[in-house]
Design a protein around this motif. Sequence first.
Motif, short mmCIF file in Angstrom:
data_model
loop_
_atom_site.label_atom_id
_atom_site.label_comp_id
_atom_site.label_asym_id
_atom_site.label_seq_id
_atom_site.Cartn_x
_atom_site.Cartn_y
_atom_site.Cartn_z
N LEU A 26 -8.01 -7.23 -1.37
CA LEU A 26 -6.65 -7.56 -0.94
C LEU A 26 -6.26 -6.75 0.29
CD1 LEU A 26 -4.24 -9.31 -1.74
CD2 LEU A 26 -3.41 -7.38 -3.07
N GLY A 27 -6.70 -5.51 0.35
CA GLY A 27 -6.42 -4.69 1.53
C GLY A 27 -7.12 -5.23 2.77
N ILE A 28 -8.38 -5.63 2.61
CA ILE A 28 -9.11 -6.20 3.75
C ILE A 28 -8.51 -7.53 4.18
CG2 ILE A 28 -11.32 -7.23 4.41
CD1 ILE A 28 -12.71 -5.01 2.99
N ALA A 43 3.27 0.15 11.50
CA ALA A 43 2.52 1.32 11.04
C ALA A 43 2.54 1.45 9.52
CB ALA A 43 3.08 2.58 11.68
N TRP A 44 3.69 1.17 8.89
CA TRP A 44 3.76 1.30 7.44
C TRP A 44 2.89 0.23 6.75
CZ3 TRP A 44 5.40 -2.83 4.64
CH2 TRP A 44 6.14 -3.81 5.32
N LEU A 48 -0.29 1.03 4.39
CA LEU A 48 -0.34 0.50 3.04
C LEU A 48 -1.65 -0.22 2.76
CD1 LEU A 48 1.25 -0.15 0.38
CD2 LEU A 48 1.91 -2.28 1.49
N LEU A 49 -2.10 -1.03 3.70
CA LEU A 49 -3.34 -1.79 3.50
C LEU A 49 -4.57 -0.88 3.51
CD1 LEU A 49 -2.44 -4.91 5.63
CD2 LEU A 49 -2.57 -4.76 3.14
N VAL A 50 -4.57 0.12 4.37
CA VAL A 50 -5.69 1.08 4.39
C VAL A 50 -5.72 1.89 3.10
CG1 VAL A 50 -6.60 3.13 5.54
CG2 VAL A 50 -5.87 1.17 6.89
N GLY A 56 -8.85 1.21 -3.81
CA GLY A 56 -9.75 0.24 -4.45
C GLY A 56 -11.16 0.77 -4.57
N ILE A 57 -11.64 1.45 -3.54
CA ILE A 57 -12.97 2.04 -3.61
C ILE A 57 -13.03 3.12 -4.68
CG2 ILE A 57 -14.63 3.46 -2.34
CD1 ILE A 57 -13.79 1.90 0.18
#
Length: 75
Positions: A26-28, A43-44, A48-50, A56-57
């Motif tokens: 979902l982040g990717i 930036a936020w 958040l996605l990073v 997740g990892i």
Amino acid sequence: MSQNWNADYATLAKRGFMLGAGLFLLGIAGELVGSAVLGTLPAWGDTLLVDMEVLGILVGLLSPLVFGVVLPLTE
């Protein structure tokens, strides 16, 4: 007095791994779709996605270790 929890560690390990994989994907997907639709993400949103990818990892790698190896050995 100790109580027995009777947890299904295999199921917990599988679900934890799938949760981690889902967060990572979902982040990717958010990074790819967000940058394709919006151009540059705020930036936020990028943070958040990073963070979702990193979390997740970590969840995907640690939950099988914890629920598949450590907790069954301590029971």
